[in-house]
Design an enzyme around this catalytic site. Structure first.
Site, mmCIF file in Angstrom:
data_model
loop_
_atom_site.group_PDB
_atom_site.id
_atom_site.type_symbol
_atom_site.label_atom_id
_atom_site.label_comp_id
_atom_site.label_asym_id
_atom_site.label_seq_id
_atom_site.Cartn_x
_atom_site.Cartn_y
_atom_site.Cartn_z
ATOM 1 N N TRP A 92 0.837 -1.213 0.000
ATOM 2 C CA TRP A 92 0.000 0.000 0.000
ATOM 3 C C TRP A 92 0.864 1.251 0.000
ATOM 4 O O TRP A 92 0.392 2.353 -0.279
ATOM 5 C CB TRP A 92 -0.962 0.003 1.202
ATOM 6 C CG TRP A 92 -0.310 0.312 2.543
ATOM 7 C CD1 TRP A 92 0.717 -0.362 3.114
ATOM 8 C CD2 TRP A 92 -0.645 1.375 3.450
ATOM 9 N NE1 TRP A 92 1.039 0.189 4.329
ATOM 10 C CE2 TRP A 92 0.224 1.257 4.568
ATOM 11 C CE3 TRP A 92 -1.593 2.392 3.448
ATOM 12 C CZ2 TRP A 92 0.175 2.129 5.657
ATOM 13 C CZ3 TRP A 92 -1.642 3.260 4.538
ATOM 14 C CH2 TRP A 92 -0.769 3.134 5.622
ATOM 15 N N ASP A 93 2.160 1.084 0.272
ATOM 16 C CA ASP A 93 3.104 2.200 0.267
ATOM 17 C C ASP A 93 2.965 3.015 -1.030
ATOM 18 O O ASP A 93 3.107 4.232 -1.035
ATOM 19 C CB ASP A 93 4.558 1.685 0.318
ATOM 20 C CG ASP A 93 4.845 0.772 1.497
ATOM 21 O OD1 ASP A 93 3.905 0.139 2.002
ATOM 22 O OD2 ASP A 93 6.021 0.673 1.888
ATOM 23 N N GLU A 100 0.810 -1.642 13.026
ATOM 24 C CA GLU A 100 0.909 -3.110 13.101
ATOM 25 C C GLU A 100 1.262 -3.593 14.503
ATOM 26 O O GLU A 100 1.405 -4.793 14.720
ATOM 27 C CB GLU A 100 1.929 -3.608 12.075
ATOM 28 C CG GLU A 100 1.452 -3.406 10.647
ATOM 29 C CD GLU A 100 2.472 -3.848 9.600
ATOM 30 O OE1 GLU A 100 3.653 -4.014 9.941
ATOM 31 O OE2 GLU A 100 2.075 -4.004 8.426
ATOM 32 N N LYS A 148 3.310 1.952 16.176
ATOM 33 C CA LYS A 148 4.408 1.813 15.222
ATOM 34 C C LYS A 148 4.452 2.984 14.226
ATOM 35 O O LYS A 148 5.493 3.516 13.893
ATOM 36 C CB LYS A 148 4.249 0.495 14.459
ATOM 37 C CG LYS A 148 5.339 0.216 13.440
ATOM 38 C CD LYS A 148 5.088 -1.100 12.718
ATOM 39 C CE LYS A 148 6.187 -1.422 11.727
ATOM 40 N NZ LYS A 148 5.882 -2.588 10.907
ATOM 41 N N GLN A 149 3.284 3.331 13.717
ATOM 42 C CA GLN A 149 3.230 4.360 12.671
ATOM 43 C C GLN A 149 1.853 5.007 12.694
ATOM 44 O O GLN A 149 0.927 4.473 13.299
ATOM 45 C CB GLN A 149 3.498 3.729 11.308
ATOM 46 C CG GLN A 149 2.427 2.759 10.841
ATOM 47 C CD GLN A 149 2.953 1.781 9.795
ATOM 48 O OE1 GLN A 149 3.386 0.691 10.128
ATOM 49 N NE2 GLN A 149 2.908 2.176 8.536
HETATM 50 C C1 BGC Z 1 4.885 -1.132 7.561
HETATM 51 C C2 BGC Z 1 3.845 -1.234 6.475
HETATM 52 C C3 BGC Z 1 4.537 -1.174 5.135
HETATM 53 C C4 BGC Z 1 5.656 -2.208 5.014
HETATM 54 C C5 BGC Z 1 6.460 -2.072 3.739
HETATM 55 C C6 BGC Z 1 5.933 -2.217 7.371
HETATM 56 O O1 BGC Z 1 6.930 -2.107 8.351
HETATM 57 O O2 BGC Z 1 4.293 -1.274 8.841
HETATM 58 O O3 BGC Z 1 2.909 -0.176 6.600
HETATM 59 O O4 BGC Z 1 3.592 -1.385 4.131
HETATM 60 O O5 BGC Z 1 6.551 -2.051 6.100
HETATM 61 O O6 BGC Z 1 7.082 -0.830 3.648
#
Ligand code: BGC
Length: 761
Positions: free
Chosen positions: A358-359, A489, A602-603
């Site tokens: 999804w990035d 996550e 985390k984000q």
């Molecule tokens: C992130 C995801 C991301 C993936 C790839 C993960 O660490 O939590 O949001 O899509 O890395 O970049």
């Protein structure tokens, strides 16, 4: 954090050779051209620690993932980007002593990546085990003008001897992946050929049967004169073809090897002709020669930089950082091929399988919208449209029906290839990002016809999924969405992740608007789409409207903030500043169980939604949510800081915005997360661009107009960026004296600068 690269506005510079840093440098100094990429591995033999990486876009292997804890609905494989046949090798030995930097005394080592022209240069003096000393200067690039061509100019000078040097120039498909499970080799030989001056290997991948032809041809000169080699031995073994020969060298006299390579994939050429076509591309490149090829390549870069450069005055480290991010993104995806996408590591490493996440929609699209012609971002959208049938199959496997589409979390060809149940089945917000990208693209470009061409079908598929994924809660008298993982996550299997509920509801609303628009503007086409997707318009849209009206959003009335999920307030609410330094990063120091129960994020999660839909919220709401969540956020995904920079900028939190910006801008250059050796964080690099343009520059599009609301970070003297917007190029410069905006090309345009209309002409 490491700080060994020199600061320079346009160059990345490493001085001195430290084998411990070699893999980091191999990532940072990677070069590519959208079709192929190459880590900064040495041309000569190297027996030290290295991650060899040559990559060909779109070529992957479906790695076996069946495990004992198999769950229905898991995909059959995990796609991995393959280390492709190598074209760079130039091995040198003198009287049986190899030039191998792990075994020689190395002096004056310098590696430079010139970002302006995409040229990698390396120079050093090496003393071989018998005391003979050579000076080497190598230059190489992957042509941006012809994505199938690479070229090397490898010059060497004997410093204390004259005599014979043995050279081996080759192409080698006998390569492995570092993360290869089961020690498997993924390439098989199809054919090979070698004759004096040239060699070619056609190799095919196991299971996926991609063919890649890798061919090389060389020429040697001294003092501008071509050296004719008397006896060339052909060196061939399985998956390997090359030439071995000796040449006479004289102390103090420079010999130059020009090695040209053609790398062709069966994605672009018929398999039965690929060898002949590779030879053809190679002969053309050879005929042009290194300098001409380089001029053509550098011209493409010059044009790219005209489109997308950001300048920062007063802070060289920041200037180098932003250019490095732009450079990597530009050489990873050129938008010429709608089958390609952007892996989290681009062409710089194997991690994350080189697949699409999804990035792309959530982070990379805005970069390409702002810096490239429209076709580039449109192709990113078309990529998902082409995968719609597979997204529908993917949803079917999980029990959804009637054309509901769930796009994969990770993919190479539209199939899901990720299997951790909490992500594969639950991190479904990715579907929302794909729907939002359609809206974002149209909002930016004005290309409403995209809905009729492709967008509407995708939106309908995604809306159907949301409509089936929610359920009615008799208790709450609302629709709810259970068992999901939000962008954070560090929480799994939660109920009513606010972000997911919000983006799902938004998609349902937007799809209804899109239907009305397509019906109005393209009535006939609408009928075709409705027929193809078997839309029961009234029934389906009224269900969607009902969900929009009655969706449940967790909220804390006391603090007046949205809740990340139903039970968020049951957690012990701590601040990141309460954590001990030795606990960081949590994902390396804490058990997963402890992470899941903690409040640490985390984000961006709720804030991700507030960032995407900022116009839906008052500044006070944004402030309350930011003040609540940011102190609990550990930013352990590289995708996190940029969203916070943008919101902090909006809130006037200048210091916070700058602090978080620094975390993204030099993430790989300074190896902040201790993982750059695996490859660079390509997708988050787009976040760095967004931090400057959308964060500090306050750029957004509202009701068809481009808005800017810039501020100056105290640490800088000025910054400026260029934006492509609806066939115009606009330059914005921000300094302590104020803001200037200039239309560099295209028709006059009204923009909004700090809430005031300004006419650019
Ligand atoms: C992130 C995801 C991301 C993936 C790839 C993960 O660490 O939590 O949001 O899509 O890395 O970049």
């Amino acid at each position: 954090m490491k700080d060994y690269l020199k600061h320079h506005e346009w160059e990345i510079i490493e001085e001195g050779f430290d084998p411990h840093l070699n893999k980091i440098s191999e990532s940072v100094f990677s070069i590519g051209n959208g079709r192929m990429g190459q880590r900064a591995n040495f041309e000569e033999e190297y027996s030290g620690d290295t991650l060899k990486g040559s990559y060909v876009a779109g070529v992957y292997y479906p790695d076996k993932t069946r495990v004992g804890w198999w769950k229905n609905g898991y995909p059959e494989y995990f796609a991995k980007v393959l280390n492709a046949p190598s074209w760079i090798g130039i091995h040198i030995s003198v009287d049986g002593h190899k030039l191998d930097l792990a075994k020689c005394k190395v002096e004056d080592f310098k590696r430079v990546l010139d970002m302006r022209t995409g040229l990698l240069t390396r120079s050093f003096a090496a003393t071989l085990s018998d005391g003979k000393k050579l000076r080497v200067l190598s230059k190489r690039f992957c042509s941006m003008a012809n994505g199938e061509v690479g070229a090397i100019r490898y010059a060497f000078t004997p410093l204390n001897f004259s005599g014979k040097i043995t050279l081996s120039l080759y192409v080698d498909a006998d390569v492995v992946n570092k993360d290869s499970n089961y020690d498997e080799k993924f390439w098989e030989e199809v054919s090979k050929e070698a004759s004096p001056g040239r060699a070619l290997v056609v190799a095919q991948t196991k299971k996926t049967f991609f063919h890649v032809a890798t061919a090389m041809k060389f020429q040697i000169t001294t003092h501008g004169k071509i050296v004719t080699v008397d006896r060339i031995n052909i060196e061939q073994r399985e998956k390997f073809a090359g030439n071995v020969f000796q040449i006479d060298v004289e102390e103090g006299k420079e010999t130059i090897i020009y090695k040209y390579a053609a790398v062709l994939s069966s994605e672009n050429h018929p398999k039965e002709k690929i060898a002949a076509q590779a030879n053809h591309v190679l002969d053309d490149a050879f005929a042009k020669g290194f300098d001409k090829l380089f001029d053509e390549h550098a011209k493409v870069w010059e044009h790219k930089w005209e489109e997308c450069d950001i300048t920062i005055e007063g802070d060289i480290a920041a200037q180098q950082g932003i250019r490095f991010n732009i450079f990597q993104l530009t050489q990873t995806y050129t938008g010429e091929d709608e089958r390609l996408n952007i892996g989290p590591k681009g062409f710089t490493g194997e991690k994350y399988g080189g697949s699409t996440y999804w990035d792309t929609e959530a982070y990379c699209l805005p970069f390409y919208l702002g810096t490239s012609e429209q076709k580039v971002s449109r192709n990113l959208l078309v990529y998902r449209h082409k995968h719609l049938a597979r997204a529908i199959e993917n949803a079917q496997k999980l029990g959804f029906k009637d054309g509901a589409a769930l796009y994969p979390m990770v993919t190479m060809n539209g199939e899901e290839c990720h299997n951790e149940w909490e992500i594969t089945f639950e991190e479904i917000h990715r579907n929302g990002a794909i729907a939002f990208a359609i809206f974002d693209y149209i909002r930016y470009t004005g290309d409403e016809d995209y809905l009729a061409d492709h967008g509407l079908e995708v939106l309908i598929g995604i809306s159907r999924f949301w409509a089936q994924r929610v359920n009615w809660s008799a208790d709450k008298n609302k629709y709810v969405m259970l068992g999901v993982t939000g962008p954070n996550e560090y929480e799994n299997n939660v109920n009513n992740n606010w972000y997911t509920n919000y983006i799902a509801t938004w998609t349902l609303k937007y799809t209804q608007e899109a239907i009305s628009l397509v019906k109005k503007k393209h009535g006939k086409r609408f009928e075709v789409i409705a027929d193809v997707v078997r839309l029961k318009e009234k029934e389906e849209t009224s269900k969607w409207a009902d969900i929009v009206e009655k969706m449940y959003f967790p909220h804390d009335p006391k603090r007046d903030v949205y809740l990340q999920q139903d039970n968020f307030l049951d957690k012990e609410l701590l601040r990141v500043s309460d954590l001990k330094q030795e606990d960081r990063p949590l994902n390396q120091k804490w058990s997963w169980d402890r992470i899941l129960r903690s409040c640490f994020i985390k984000q961006a999660d709720v804030l991700q939604g507030i960032y995407l839909f900022e116009d839906d919220f008052s500044i006070e709401t944004i402030r309350k949510n930011f003040d609540f969540y940011e102190p609990m956020t550990v930013h352990e995904s590289s995708l996190s800081p940029c969203v916070h920079v943008i919101l902090a900028s909006k809130l006037g939190y200048k210091a916070k915005a700058y602090e978080l910006y620094l975390r993204t801008a030099r993430l790989d250059l300074d190896d902040y997360n201790n993982d750059t050796e695996d490859g660079c964080h390509i997708t988050s690099m787009a976040g760095t661009w967004m931090s400057v343009v959308k964060g500090f520059g306050g750029m957004k599009v509202k009701e068809g107009k481009l808005h800017f609301n810039p501020f100056m970070p105290d640490q800088w003297k000025s910054y400026s960026f260029r934006i492509e917007f609806r066939n115009r190029v606009i330059k914005v410069k921000v300094s302590n004296e104020g803001v200037t905006t200039k239309l560099e090309s295209g028709e006059p345009l009204e923009i909004v600068l700090k809430d005031e209309a300004v006419m650019l002409s």
